[in-house]
Design a protein around this motif. Structure first.
Motif, PDB file in Angstrom:
ATOM      1  N   PHE A 282       0.066  -4.409   5.390  1.00 52.94           N
ATOM      2  CA  PHE A 282       1.149  -3.922   4.552  1.00 52.94           C
ATOM      3  C   PHE A 282       0.971  -4.295   3.091  1.00 52.94           C
ATOM      4  O   PHE A 282       1.862  -4.078   2.276  1.00 52.94           O
ATOM      5  N   GLN A 283      -0.162  -4.865   2.751  1.00 54.65           N
ATOM      6  CA  GLN A 283      -0.430  -5.238   1.367  1.00 54.65           C
ATOM      7  C   GLN A 283      -0.857  -4.016   0.556  1.00 54.65           C
ATOM      8  O   GLN A 283      -1.527  -3.112   1.066  1.00 54.65           O
ATOM      9  N   LEU A 284      -0.475  -3.998  -0.713  1.00 58.93           N
ATOM     10  CA  LEU A 284      -0.907  -2.912  -1.584  1.00 58.93           C
ATOM     11  C   LEU A 284      -2.382  -3.068  -1.900  1.00 58.93           C
ATOM     12  O   LEU A 284      -2.882  -4.180  -2.052  1.00 58.93           O
ATOM     13  N   SER A 285      -3.067  -1.925  -1.996  1.00 58.96           N
ATOM     14  CA  SER A 285      -4.460  -1.956  -2.399  1.00 58.96           C
ATOM     15  C   SER A 285      -4.535  -2.255  -3.890  1.00 58.96           C
ATOM     16  O   SER A 285      -3.538  -2.165  -4.618  1.00 58.96           O
ATOM     17  N   GLN A 286      -5.717  -2.579  -4.365  1.00 59.77           N
ATOM     18  CA  GLN A 286      -5.883  -2.843  -5.798  1.00 59.77           C
ATOM     19  C   GLN A 286      -5.561  -1.597  -6.610  1.00 59.77           C
ATOM     20  O   GLN A 286      -4.966  -1.679  -7.695  1.00 59.77           O
TER      21      GLN A 286
ATOM     22  N   LEU B 237      -1.802   1.252 -10.275  1.00 57.40           N
ATOM     23  CA  LEU B 237      -0.888   2.369 -10.513  1.00 57.40           C
ATOM     24  C   LEU B 237       0.520   1.857 -10.804  1.00 57.40           C
ATOM     25  O   LEU B 237       1.182   2.314 -11.749  1.00 57.40           O
ATOM     26  N   LYS B 238       0.972   0.924 -10.003  1.00 62.27           N
ATOM     27  CA  LYS B 238       2.308   0.360 -10.167  1.00 62.27           C
ATOM     28  C   LYS B 238       2.460  -0.310 -11.535  1.00 62.27           C
ATOM     29  O   LYS B 238       3.462  -0.106 -12.238  1.00 62.27           O
ATOM     30  N   ASN B 239       1.463  -1.056 -11.939  1.00 59.63           N
ATOM     31  CA  ASN B 239       1.499  -1.725 -13.234  1.00 59.63           C
ATOM     32  C   ASN B 239       1.467  -0.730 -14.390  1.00 59.63           C
ATOM     33  O   ASN B 239       2.121  -0.929 -15.422  1.00 59.63           O
ATOM     34  N   ARG B 240       0.676   0.341 -14.208  1.00 54.76           N
ATOM     35  CA  ARG B 240       0.611   1.372 -15.260  1.00 54.76           C
ATOM     36  C   ARG B 240       1.959   2.058 -15.434  1.00 54.76           C
ATOM     37  O   ARG B 240       2.428   2.277 -16.556  1.00 54.76           O
TER      38      ARG B 240
ATOM     39  N   VAL C 123       5.709   4.785  -8.015  1.00 52.21           N
ATOM     40  CA  VAL C 123       5.814   5.180  -9.419  1.00 52.21           C
ATOM     41  C   VAL C 123       7.272   5.459  -9.777  1.00 52.21           C
ATOM     42  O   VAL C 123       7.776   5.024 -10.823  1.00 52.21           O
ATOM     43  N   GLN C 124       7.965   6.180  -8.891  1.00 53.99           N
ATOM     44  CA  GLN C 124       9.369   6.497  -9.158  1.00 53.99           C
ATOM     45  C   GLN C 124      10.206   5.223  -9.275  1.00 53.99           C
ATOM     46  O   GLN C 124      11.104   5.131 -10.113  1.00 53.99           O
ATOM     47  N   GLU C 125       9.922   4.250  -8.456  1.00 51.00           N
ATOM     48  CA  GLU C 125      10.643   2.985  -8.503  1.00 51.00           C
ATOM     49  C   GLU C 125      10.450   2.289  -9.850  1.00 51.00           C
ATOM     50  O   GLU C 125      11.416   1.787 -10.446  1.00 51.00           O
ATOM     51  N   GLU C 126       9.206   2.241 -10.325  1.00 54.87           N
ATOM     52  CA  GLU C 126       8.936   1.562 -11.593  1.00 54.87           C
ATOM     53  C   GLU C 126       9.561   2.295 -12.772  1.00 54.87           C
ATOM     54  O   GLU C 126      10.092   1.675 -13.695  1.00 54.87           O
ATOM     55  N   ILE C 127       9.498   3.632 -12.752  1.00 51.87           N
ATOM     56  CA  ILE C 127      10.114   4.409 -13.824  1.00 51.87           C
ATOM     57  C   ILE C 127      11.635   4.262 -13.755  1.00 51.87           C
ATOM     58  O   ILE C 127      12.304   4.041 -14.767  1.00 51.87           O
ATOM     59  N   GLY C 128      12.189   4.363 -12.547  1.00 47.75           N
ATOM     60  CA  GLY C 128      13.633   4.287 -12.371  1.00 47.75           C
ATOM     61  C   GLY C 128      14.207   2.922 -12.684  1.00 47.75           C
ATOM     62  O   GLY C 128      15.388   2.806 -13.026  1.00 47.75           O
ATOM     63  N   ARG C 129      13.399   1.892 -12.583  1.00 48.87           N
ATOM     64  CA  ARG C 129      13.858   0.545 -12.911  1.00 48.87           C
ATOM     65  C   ARG C 129      14.257   0.449 -14.382  1.00 48.87           C
ATOM     66  O   ARG C 129      15.158  -0.307 -14.745  1.00 48.87           O
TER      67      ARG C 129
END
Length: 202
Positions: free
Chosen positions: A3-7, A12-15, A70-76
């Protein structure tokens, strides 16, 4: 099961988080219900629009999980702008990708990925709300005539007037302009295009 995110997913999440904090924070919570089309080019330049769509049309062939990340990070940072992520990567764009002809994909998917188009879905009805299973609008092919009967309260993405006139044209035009309605990002927030009455294409 891992369940770990890949690199790649972490990158992508950080970007997405960086873009949100640097490009979206100043205007966050200022849209008052309006659609943030002024941010479409920002997300497109960052490669964050249409990311679930195939690479050959300008997407990134990513999974729904990555779209949600991506939606989560933008929506935050800006919940309004986060709608651009889902509306260009899920729902109607994926329907065009999975069900549309090659010609239809070539015509619309690149525009979705580069921020020129937003896809609207006509679901809401007076008697059904937004419950897709309860929609009463029907389309029937009667020889060379497609008859669409029903009334729509509005379209997802845009808030539209309740009624409009019937539309005439070829079957191709009907499918592209009514059943798959593409709204140019540069035009007004207000559009009128609902399927009401008989449409004779003969």
């Amino acid at each position: 099961m891992d369940f770990q995110l890949s690199q790649e997913q972490k990158t992508l999440k950080n970007r997405a988080r960086r873009i949100a904090e640097e490009e979206l924070a100043d205007d966050a919570f200022t849209y008052e219900g309006k659609y943030p089309m002024d941010k479409a080019s920002v997300l497109a330049d960052a490669g964050l629009l249409g990311i679930s769509l195939p690479d050959e049309y300008g997407g990134s062939s990513m999974t729904p999980l990555e779209v949600l990340m991506v939606q989560e990070e933008i929506g935050r940072v800006c919940p309004d702008t986060a709608h651009l992520i889902s509306h260009t990567s899920m729902g109607a764009p994926r329907a065009i990708d999975h069900l549309g002809s090659e010609k239809l994909k070539e015509k619309y998917l690149p525009g979705i990925c580069n921020g020129d188009y937003v896809v609207a879905v006509a679901i809401s009805e007076a008697e059904a709300g937004s419950a897709a299973n309860d929609m009463q609008t029907r389309a029937e092919d009667d020889n060379n005539t497609i008859v669409i009967n029903g009334e729509k309260s509005g379209l997802d993405v845009q808030k539209l007037p309740k009624r409009s006139s019937s539309t005439h044209g070829s079957k191709k035009e009907l499918v592209e302009s009514l059943l798959i309605r593409i709204l140019p990002a540069s035009k007004s927030q207000k559009h009128t295009r609902t399927c009401t009455g008989d449409i004779n294409l003969g």
